[in-house]
Design a protein around this motif. Structure first.
Motif, mmCIF file in Angstrom:
data_model
loop_
_atom_site.group_PDB
_atom_site.id
_atom_site.type_symbol
_atom_site.label_atom_id
_atom_site.label_comp_id
_atom_site.label_asym_id
_atom_site.label_seq_id
_atom_site.Cartn_x
_atom_site.Cartn_y
_atom_site.Cartn_z
ATOM 1 N N TYR A 119 -13.395 6.954 7.522
ATOM 2 C CA TYR A 119 -12.269 6.060 7.238
ATOM 3 C C TYR A 119 -12.267 5.577 5.792
ATOM 4 O O TYR A 119 -11.225 5.567 5.132
ATOM 5 C CB TYR A 119 -12.327 4.860 8.191
ATOM 6 C CG TYR A 119 -11.138 3.938 8.104
ATOM 7 C CD1 TYR A 119 -9.878 4.343 8.537
ATOM 8 C CD2 TYR A 119 -11.266 2.641 7.601
ATOM 9 C CE1 TYR A 119 -8.784 3.493 8.465
ATOM 10 C CE2 TYR A 119 -10.181 1.784 7.532
ATOM 11 C CZ TYR A 119 -8.938 2.218 7.964
ATOM 12 O OH TYR A 119 -7.859 1.370 7.886
ATOM 13 N N THR A 120 -13.443 5.173 5.289
ATOM 14 C CA THR A 120 -13.484 4.651 3.926
ATOM 15 C C THR A 120 -13.194 5.733 2.891
ATOM 16 O O THR A 120 -12.571 5.458 1.860
ATOM 17 C CB THR A 120 -14.839 3.993 3.625
ATOM 18 O OG1 THR A 120 -15.902 4.928 3.842
ATOM 19 C CG2 THR A 120 -15.051 2.776 4.518
ATOM 20 N N TYR A 165 -11.226 8.322 3.411
ATOM 21 C CA TYR A 165 -9.780 8.528 3.518
ATOM 22 C C TYR A 165 -9.013 7.434 2.784
ATOM 23 O O TYR A 165 -8.097 7.707 2.005
ATOM 24 C CB TYR A 165 -9.363 8.575 4.993
ATOM 25 C CG TYR A 165 -8.020 7.959 5.286
ATOM 26 C CD1 TYR A 165 -6.839 8.634 4.942
ATOM 27 C CD2 TYR A 165 -7.930 6.693 5.863
ATOM 28 C CE1 TYR A 165 -5.605 8.041 5.182
ATOM 29 C CE2 TYR A 165 -6.703 6.115 6.113
ATOM 30 C CZ TYR A 165 -5.543 6.788 5.775
ATOM 31 O OH TYR A 165 -4.312 6.201 5.994
ATOM 32 N N ARG A 166 -9.402 6.161 2.980
ATOM 33 C CA ARG A 166 -8.705 5.045 2.343
ATOM 34 C C ARG A 166 -8.837 5.128 0.819
ATOM 35 O O ARG A 166 -7.894 4.827 0.096
ATOM 36 C CB ARG A 166 -9.297 3.718 2.829
ATOM 37 C CG ARG A 166 -9.025 3.380 4.287
ATOM 38 C CD ARG A 166 -7.697 2.736 4.509
ATOM 39 N NE ARG A 166 -7.530 1.512 3.734
ATOM 40 C CZ ARG A 166 -6.386 0.844 3.681
ATOM 41 N NH1 ARG A 166 -5.321 1.285 4.342
ATOM 42 N NH2 ARG A 166 -6.299 -0.265 2.966
ATOM 43 N N SER A 167 -10.002 5.538 0.356
ATOM 44 C CA SER A 167 -10.240 5.611 -1.085
ATOM 45 C C SER A 167 -9.368 6.653 -1.770
ATOM 46 O O SER A 167 -8.856 6.411 -2.867
ATOM 47 C CB SER A 167 -11.711 5.918 -1.346
ATOM 48 O OG SER A 167 -11.963 6.140 -2.717
ATOM 49 N N GLU A 171 0.834 -1.196 0.000
ATOM 50 C CA GLU A 171 0.000 0.000 0.000
ATOM 51 C C GLU A 171 0.872 1.251 0.000
ATOM 52 O O GLU A 171 1.944 1.271 0.599
ATOM 53 C CB GLU A 171 -0.925 0.007 1.217
ATOM 54 C CG GLU A 171 -2.008 -1.048 1.161
ATOM 55 C CD GLU A 171 -3.030 -0.863 2.254
ATOM 56 O OE1 GLU A 171 -2.729 -0.149 3.233
ATOM 57 O OE2 GLU A 171 -4.132 -1.434 2.140
ATOM 58 N N CYS A 175 -10.957 1.817 13.408
ATOM 59 C CA CYS A 175 -11.042 1.249 12.057
ATOM 60 C C CYS A 175 -9.700 0.664 11.617
ATOM 61 O O CYS A 175 -9.650 -0.429 11.019
ATOM 62 C CB CYS A 175 -11.492 2.323 11.069
ATOM 63 S SG CYS A 175 -13.221 2.831 11.235
ATOM 64 N N GLU A 176 -8.610 1.373 11.899
ATOM 65 C CA GLU A 176 -7.292 0.869 11.523
ATOM 66 C C GLU A 176 -6.999 -0.453 12.217
ATOM 67 O O GLU A 176 -6.486 -1.387 11.605
ATOM 68 C CB GLU A 176 -6.211 1.893 11.902
ATOM 69 C CG GLU A 176 -5.883 2.890 10.816
ATOM 70 C CD GLU A 176 -5.068 2.273 9.690
ATOM 71 O OE1 GLU A 176 -3.822 2.305 9.743
ATOM 72 O OE2 GLU A 176 -5.683 1.731 8.739
ATOM 73 N N ARG A 180 -9.079 -3.212 10.657
ATOM 74 C CA ARG A 180 -8.540 -3.607 9.355
ATOM 75 C C ARG A 180 -7.317 -4.507 9.506
ATOM 76 O O ARG A 180 -7.138 -5.471 8.753
ATOM 77 C CB ARG A 180 -8.168 -2.373 8.539
ATOM 78 C CG ARG A 180 -7.650 -2.683 7.135
ATOM 79 C CD ARG A 180 -7.302 -1.422 6.383
ATOM 80 N NE ARG A 180 -6.135 -0.756 6.949
ATOM 81 C CZ ARG A 180 -4.873 -1.049 6.629
ATOM 82 N NH1 ARG A 180 -4.613 -1.998 5.752
ATOM 83 N NH2 ARG A 180 -3.868 -0.376 7.180
ATOM 84 N N TRP A 237 -18.241 4.650 -1.196
ATOM 85 C CA TRP A 237 -17.725 4.915 0.151
ATOM 86 C C TRP A 237 -18.710 4.427 1.217
ATOM 87 O O TRP A 237 -18.307 3.908 2.250
ATOM 88 C CB TRP A 237 -17.464 6.402 0.343
ATOM 89 C CG TRP A 237 -16.365 6.938 -0.534
ATOM 90 C CD1 TRP A 237 -15.298 6.248 -1.049
ATOM 91 C CD2 TRP A 237 -16.239 8.281 -1.020
ATOM 92 N NE1 TRP A 237 -14.516 7.075 -1.801
ATOM 93 C CE2 TRP A 237 -15.057 8.323 -1.808
ATOM 94 C CE3 TRP A 237 -16.982 9.443 -0.856
ATOM 95 C CZ2 TRP A 237 -14.624 9.498 -2.426
ATOM 96 C CZ3 TRP A 237 -16.557 10.604 -1.475
ATOM 97 C CH2 TRP A 237 -15.394 10.639 -2.254
ATOM 98 N N LYS A 260 -3.037 0.580 -3.640
ATOM 99 C CA LYS A 260 -2.348 -0.705 -3.506
ATOM 100 C C LYS A 260 -1.554 -1.002 -4.775
ATOM 101 O O LYS A 260 -1.941 -0.605 -5.857
ATOM 102 C CB LYS A 260 -3.357 -1.826 -3.257
ATOM 103 C CG LYS A 260 -4.051 -1.701 -1.911
ATOM 104 C CD LYS A 260 -4.941 -2.901 -1.653
ATOM 105 C CE LYS A 260 -5.601 -2.805 -0.272
ATOM 106 N NZ LYS A 260 -6.468 -3.958 0.032
ATOM 107 N N ILE A 282 -4.996 6.169 -0.098
ATOM 108 C CA ILE A 282 -4.271 4.906 -0.068
ATOM 109 C C ILE A 282 -4.457 4.167 -1.390
ATOM 110 O O ILE A 282 -5.578 4.003 -1.876
ATOM 111 C CB ILE A 282 -4.760 4.005 1.095
ATOM 112 C CG1 ILE A 282 -4.636 4.746 2.436
ATOM 113 C CG2 ILE A 282 -3.968 2.708 1.124
ATOM 114 C CD1 ILE A 282 -3.214 5.120 2.813
#
Length: 269
Positions: free
Chosen positions: A259-260, A262-264, A28, A99-100, A103, A45, A269, A267
């Protein structure tokens, strides 16, 4: 710059520049300033948040109830109740930490809801102070613009009876403008602060950098963001109809979207 594997809710020191940063051996990468995504991602999201919390739904419902009770208690404390906006990012930071950990480990640690009071407190309070200041500015603008229209209507009524249709129309237009300006100011506030808690908690960014990156990500994703808030607003409204019981699900769902989203955007992969 490669970082060592780390506990997700106690991130190492970071000095993120305008380059992608490899986070761990999973491949990631962190994207400073966020990436642009298609409009439909705004709905994804919400779907991602539901899929994330569904395996531990009971724990998330409990977490939502706990946070609601805390905020209700705060609302009844004189003087402290007006600072809810300042305090809220601390709890959002705790949600991000929870959330972290889920995960990474699959477990929901409710105690992490208060982790923002122990780590990154100053930066999270700074996020809250920014939002509080923007709320005050929005209220001032609303009263300055809309209040002048209301005053004109009142003076006209006292001076000679019913205000004219023209005056009523002009005052209505000013009230609409006041509401529109207030909403624009609120949107700017959310743009500055929406992603900041996640960037502070997960990446240990300083306040200024977190706020700047949050604004940058929002500017790149205005359409997905508007779609997200529209659909989320409808879901929240419908869920509140059966005596508000649906909010037991949709409130934690909304919190997980911090959180979702932010990840979208940050972050890859």
């Amino acid at each position: 710059m490669t970082q060592q594997d780390h506990n997700p809710y106690t991130p190492p020191e970071s000095n993120v520049e305008d380059v992608t940063v490899v986070l761990d051996k999973t491949g990631e990468t962190f994207i400073p300033g966020g990436q642009a995504v298609p409009a439909g991602e705004g709905v994804n999201w919400i779907t991602q948040a539901w899929n994330f919390m569904k395996p531990k739904l009971g724990m998330w419902v409990v977490l939502g109830i706990v946070l609601f009770v805390i905020l209700m208690i705060i609302s009844f404390i004189p003087f402290l109740n007006i600072l809810t906006a300042v305090i809220m990012p601390i709890f959002v930071g705790g949600i991000i930490a929870i959330c972290e950990k889920q995960r990474m480990t699959g477990e929901v640690d409710l105690g992490l809801l208060f982790s923002g009071f122990q780590k990154n407190l100053g930066s999270l309070l700074g996020v809250g102070a920014i939002m509080f200041g923007i709320m005050i500015l929005a209220i001032i603008v609303m009263f300055v613009v809309g209040g002048s229209a209301m005053l004109a209507m009142a003076v006209g009524s006292q001076a000679g009876g019913d205000p004219s249709m023209a005056m009523a129309g002009a005052s209505g237009g000013m009230m609409f403008l006041a509401f529109l300006l207030m909403m624009v100011i609120y949107l700017v506030g959310y743009a500055l602060t929406w992603f900041a808690p996640a960037l502070i908690v997960v990446h240990n960014l300083p306040l200024g950098q977190a706020v700047s990156m949050s604004l940058s990500a929002v500017k790149k994703n205005i359409v997905p963001g508007l779609l997200f808030f529209l659909v989320m607003g409808i879901i929240m409204f419908v869920s509140a109809l059966p005596f508000g019981l649906g909010l037991l699900i949709t409130m934690p769902l909304f919190l997980v979207t911090y959180y979702t989203t932010y990840r979208s955007l940050f972050i890859a992969k």
